[in-house]
Design an enzyme around this catalytic site. Structure first.
Site, PDB file in Angstrom:
ATOM      1  CG  ASN A   8      -1.722   1.241   1.391  1.00  0.00           C
ATOM      2  OD1 ASN A   8      -1.782   2.062   0.476  1.00  0.00           O
ATOM      3  ND2 ASN A   8      -2.367   1.399   2.547  1.00  0.00           N
ATOM      4  CE  LYS A  10      -0.267   3.263   4.744  1.00  0.00           C
ATOM      5  NZ  LYS A  10      -0.392   3.436   6.196  1.00  0.00           N
ATOM      6  CG  HIS A  99      -6.106   2.163   4.881  1.00  0.00           C
ATOM      7  ND1 HIS A  99      -5.724   3.084   5.821  1.00  0.00           N
ATOM      8  CD2 HIS A  99      -5.097   1.270   4.781  1.00  0.00           C
ATOM      9  CE1 HIS A  99      -4.512   2.754   6.270  1.00  0.00           C
ATOM     10  NE2 HIS A  99      -4.108   1.651   5.649  1.00  0.00           N
ATOM     11  CD  GLU A 101      -3.272   5.626   6.562  1.00  0.00           C
ATOM     12  OE1 GLU A 101      -3.200   5.689   5.325  1.00  0.00           O
ATOM     13  OE2 GLU A 101      -2.390   5.078   7.262  1.00  0.00           O
ATOM     14  CD  GLU A 170      -3.960  -2.339   7.018  1.00  0.00           C
ATOM     15  OE1 GLU A 170      -2.886  -2.644   6.512  1.00  0.00           O
ATOM     16  OE2 GLU A 170      -4.500  -1.231   6.843  1.00  0.00           O
ATOM     17  N   GLY A 176       1.925   2.158  10.780  1.00  0.00           N
ATOM     18  CA  GLY A 176       2.929   3.211  10.676  1.00  0.00           C
ATOM     19  C   GLY A 176       3.599   3.552  11.991  1.00  0.00           C
ATOM     20  CB  SER A 214       4.416  -1.961  12.135  1.00  0.00           C
ATOM     21  OG  SER A 214       4.074  -0.604  12.323  1.00  0.00           O
TER      22      SER A 214
HETATM   23  P1  PGA Z   1       2.367   0.185   7.667  1.00  0.00           P
HETATM   24  O1  PGA Z   1       0.961   0.454   6.939  1.00  0.00           O
HETATM   25  O2  PGA Z   1       2.896  -1.138   7.130  1.00  0.00           O
HETATM   26  O3  PGA Z   1       3.214   1.343   7.304  1.00  0.00           O
HETATM   27  O4  PGA Z   1       2.082   0.083   9.131  1.00  0.00           O
HETATM   28  C1  PGA Z   1       0.084  -0.593   6.648  1.00  0.00           C
HETATM   29  C2  PGA Z   1      -1.192  -0.038   6.054  1.00  0.00           C
HETATM   30  O5  PGA Z   1      -1.641   1.033   6.502  1.00  0.00           O
HETATM   31  O6  PGA Z   1      -1.776  -0.623   5.131  1.00  0.00           O
END
Ligand code: PGA
Length: 261
Positions: A8, A10, A99, A101, A170, A176, A214
């Site tokens: 992803n 982003k 997601h 976010e 997630e 993150g 992560s």
């Molecule tokens: P990350 O993000 O691996 O940077 O924690 C995963 C995601 O948000 O899909």
């Protein structure tokens, strides 16, 4: 079942950076068939670029293409939105929906996420449906309730074709942050989601449940060996070819299906 490792990206990248990253990933995969399926979910403005780069790649082992969001609507007066047919035209095989976010910064509800999944499925695109609890919800002991509620909305709208989705668990507190759910804690939530899917469809065994939050080259192996963790949705570590390739290499080969005697 083959694991799925999906990057992803982003809101990261540029024409130059995407090309360098994709070429490095393709080069890393050129040596032979990976043990897992691979995808990169990129900002939608770069879909034409990635579609062209993937088409030009000399090796057959290249990632599938994915987007990060889709409109629930078919067409019309929805300024700024992109529909599933448009994603399909640019070669998208997957689209991330719900997601955290988007739930957090764009107020996306469970019902909207379910409609986005429906729009993707109708266009022949596999939605990667994200679910996950916040830290406050986890600390209040509500993890199971939250992820079940988020998935239930998607099952409610898409029950007849629920076996065609991918789920990504997630935990919001792990995204993150460098804090990963332990393999056991992640597996426990995946088992809850698996049971919920099983109750909804007799074809649910084919639904892949990814872990995201992560995941990196160091922890991927232990997470991916859990029985109900069928892959990963990778943010930060998907932006460095070496890290992404190491996660791909950590995916175990699929266990052959048992044949009836
Ligand atoms: P990350 O993000 O691996 O940077 O924690 C995963 C995601 O948000 O899909």
């Amino acid at each position: 079942m083959k694991k799925l490792i999906a990057g992803n990206w982003k809101m990261n990248g540029s024409l130059a950076a995407n090309e360098a990253l994709l070429r490095a990933i393709a080069q890393g995969l050129a040596g032979g068939a990976p043990s897992c399926d691979i995808a990169v979910c990129v900002p939608s403005v770069y879909l034409p670029q990635l579609q062209a780069l993937l088409g030009e790649a000399a090796s057959p082992h290249v990632p599938a293409l994915g987007a990060q969001d889709v409109s629930p609507h078919a067409s019309g007066a929805f300024t700024g939105e992109i529909n599933a047919a448009m994603l399909k035209e640019f070669g998208c095989r997957y689209v991330i929906v719900g997601h955290s976010e988007r739930r957090q910064y764009h107020g996306e509800s469970d019902a909207l996420v379910a409609e986005k999944a429906r729009a993707a499925l109708a266009a022949g695109i596999t939605p990667i449906v994200c679910v996950g609890e916040t830290l406050a919800e986890r600390e209040a002991g509500r993890t199971e309730e939250i992820v079940r509620r988020q998935l239930a909305a998607v099952i409610h709208v898409n029950g007849h074709c629920i076996s065609e989705i991918v789920v990504a668990y997630e935990p919001v507190w792990a995204i993150g942050t460098g804090k990963t759910a332990s393999p056991d804690a992640a597996q426990a939530v995946h088992a809850v989601l698996r049971a919920q899917l099983q109750a909804a469809s007799d074809r649910s065994a084919r639904v892949r449940i990814l872990y995201g939050g992560s995941m990196n080259a160091a922890n991927a192996k232990d997470l991916l060996r859990q029985p109900d963790i069928d892959g990963g949705l990778i943010g930060g570590a998907a932006l460095k070819a070496t890290d992404f390739l190491r996660i791909i290499a950590a995916a175990p080969h699929p266990v052959p299906a048992k044949t009836a005697i």
